[in-house]
Write a protein that holds these residues in place. Structure first.
Motif, PDB file in Angstrom:
ATOM      1  N   ASP A  34      -5.951   5.921 -14.497  1.00  0.00           N
ATOM      2  CA  ASP A  34      -5.800   4.956 -13.407  1.00  0.00           C
ATOM      3  C   ASP A  34      -4.767   5.464 -12.404  1.00  0.00           C
ATOM      4  O   ASP A  34      -4.310   6.593 -12.496  1.00  0.00           O
ATOM      5  N   ASP A  35      -4.423   4.634 -11.469  1.00  0.00           N
ATOM      6  CA  ASP A  35      -3.510   5.039 -10.393  1.00  0.00           C
ATOM      7  C   ASP A  35      -2.103   5.367 -10.873  1.00  0.00           C
ATOM      8  O   ASP A  35      -1.351   6.036 -10.169  1.00  0.00           O
ATOM      9  N   SER A  36      -1.744   4.914 -12.065  1.00  0.00           N
ATOM     10  CA  SER A  36      -0.404   5.199 -12.559  1.00  0.00           C
ATOM     11  C   SER A  36      -0.306   6.611 -13.140  1.00  0.00           C
ATOM     12  O   SER A  36       0.791   7.114 -13.345  1.00  0.00           O
ATOM     13  N   CYS A  37      -1.439   7.257 -13.400  1.00  0.00           N
ATOM     14  CA  CYS A  37      -1.434   8.635 -13.903  1.00  0.00           C
ATOM     15  C   CYS A  37      -1.051   9.593 -12.779  1.00  0.00           C
ATOM     16  O   CYS A  37      -1.235   9.289 -11.600  1.00  0.00           O
ATOM     17  N   GLN A  38      -0.542  10.738 -13.171  1.00  0.00           N
ATOM     18  CA  GLN A  38      -0.129  11.747 -12.194  1.00  0.00           C
ATOM     19  C   GLN A  38      -0.964  13.012 -12.345  1.00  0.00           C
ATOM     20  O   GLN A  38      -0.490  14.120 -12.121  1.00  0.00           O
ATOM     21  N   CYS A  39      -2.224  12.848 -12.702  1.00  0.00           N
ATOM     22  CA  CYS A  39      -3.100  13.982 -12.963  1.00  0.00           C
ATOM     23  C   CYS A  39      -3.689  14.541 -11.655  1.00  0.00           C
ATOM     24  O   CYS A  39      -3.710  13.867 -10.629  1.00  0.00           O
ATOM     25  N   LEU A  40      -4.173  15.788 -11.742  1.00  0.00           N
ATOM     26  CA  LEU A  40      -4.790  16.457 -10.604  1.00  0.00           C
ATOM     27  C   LEU A  40      -6.263  16.710 -10.900  1.00  0.00           C
ATOM     28  O   LEU A  40      -6.618  17.087 -12.016  1.00  0.00           O
ATOM     29  N   ASN A  41      -7.119  16.516  -9.923  1.00  0.00           N
ATOM     30  CA  ASN A  41      -8.555  16.772 -10.057  1.00  0.00           C
ATOM     31  C   ASN A  41      -9.154  16.055 -11.262  1.00  0.00           C
ATOM     32  O   ASN A  41      -9.887  16.645 -12.050  1.00  0.00           O
ATOM     33  N   CYS A  42      -8.863  14.801 -11.403  1.00  0.00           N
ATOM     34  CA  CYS A  42      -9.265  14.001 -12.559  1.00  0.00           C
ATOM     35  C   CYS A  42     -10.776  13.755 -12.589  1.00  0.00           C
ATOM     36  O   CYS A  42     -11.372  13.374 -11.588  1.00  0.00           O
ATOM     37  N   ASN A  43     -11.370  13.991 -13.761  1.00  0.00           N
ATOM     38  CA  ASN A  43     -12.778  13.662 -13.999  1.00  0.00           C
ATOM     39  C   ASN A  43     -12.916  12.544 -15.018  1.00  0.00           C
ATOM     40  O   ASN A  43     -14.019  12.253 -15.465  1.00  0.00           O
ATOM     41  N   ASN A  44     -11.808  11.951 -15.412  1.00  0.00           N
ATOM     42  CA  ASN A  44     -11.817  10.864 -16.390  1.00  0.00           C
ATOM     43  C   ASN A  44     -11.712   9.530 -15.645  1.00  0.00           C
ATOM     44  O   ASN A  44     -10.748   8.801 -15.771  1.00  0.00           O
ATOM     45  N   ASN A  45     -12.743   9.261 -14.832  1.00  0.00           N
ATOM     46  CA  ASN A  45     -12.761   8.032 -14.039  1.00  0.00           C
ATOM     47  C   ASN A  45     -14.203   7.595 -13.813  1.00  0.00           C
ATOM     48  O   ASN A  45     -15.139   8.265 -14.251  1.00  0.00           O
ATOM     49  N   ASN A  46     -14.383   6.480 -13.149  1.00  0.00           N
ATOM     50  CA  ASN A  46     -15.722   5.928 -12.932  1.00  0.00           C
ATOM     51  C   ASN A  46     -16.589   6.786 -12.019  1.00  0.00           C
ATOM     52  O   ASN A  46     -17.807   6.743 -12.107  1.00  0.00           O
TER      53      ASN A  46
END
Length: 81
Positions: A34-46
């Protein structure tokens, strides 16, 4: 919906895994980043649900207990000793 302050959700900081590897805290716990994560190029989303589902299938094929509760896994290992 109010958040319970006593329940802490871990936030990932993945940089190269696209959040679809088991060392991503969100992915391994079965949660979507979610928005609280600080990940880059995330594919773990809707948006990338197809890629996420394929990653879940691949991880589950390699290790059937990949997404099971880590606490329960620890208890099961101790019961075998």
């Amino acid at each position: 919906m109010e958040k319970n302050p006593s329940v802490r959700r871990s936030k990932c900081r993945c940089k190269k895994s696209n959040c679809v590897k088991l060392y991503c805290e969100c992915f391994s716990s079965g949660k979507i980043c979610d928005d609280s994560c600080q990940c880059l190029n995330c594919n773990n989303n809707n948006i990338f649900m197809d890629k996420r589902n394929r990653a879940i299938e691949n991880a589950s094929e390699k290790n059937e207990a990949a997404f099971s509760n880590k606490i329960e896994q620890t208890k099961a290992k101790k019961s075998w000793l």
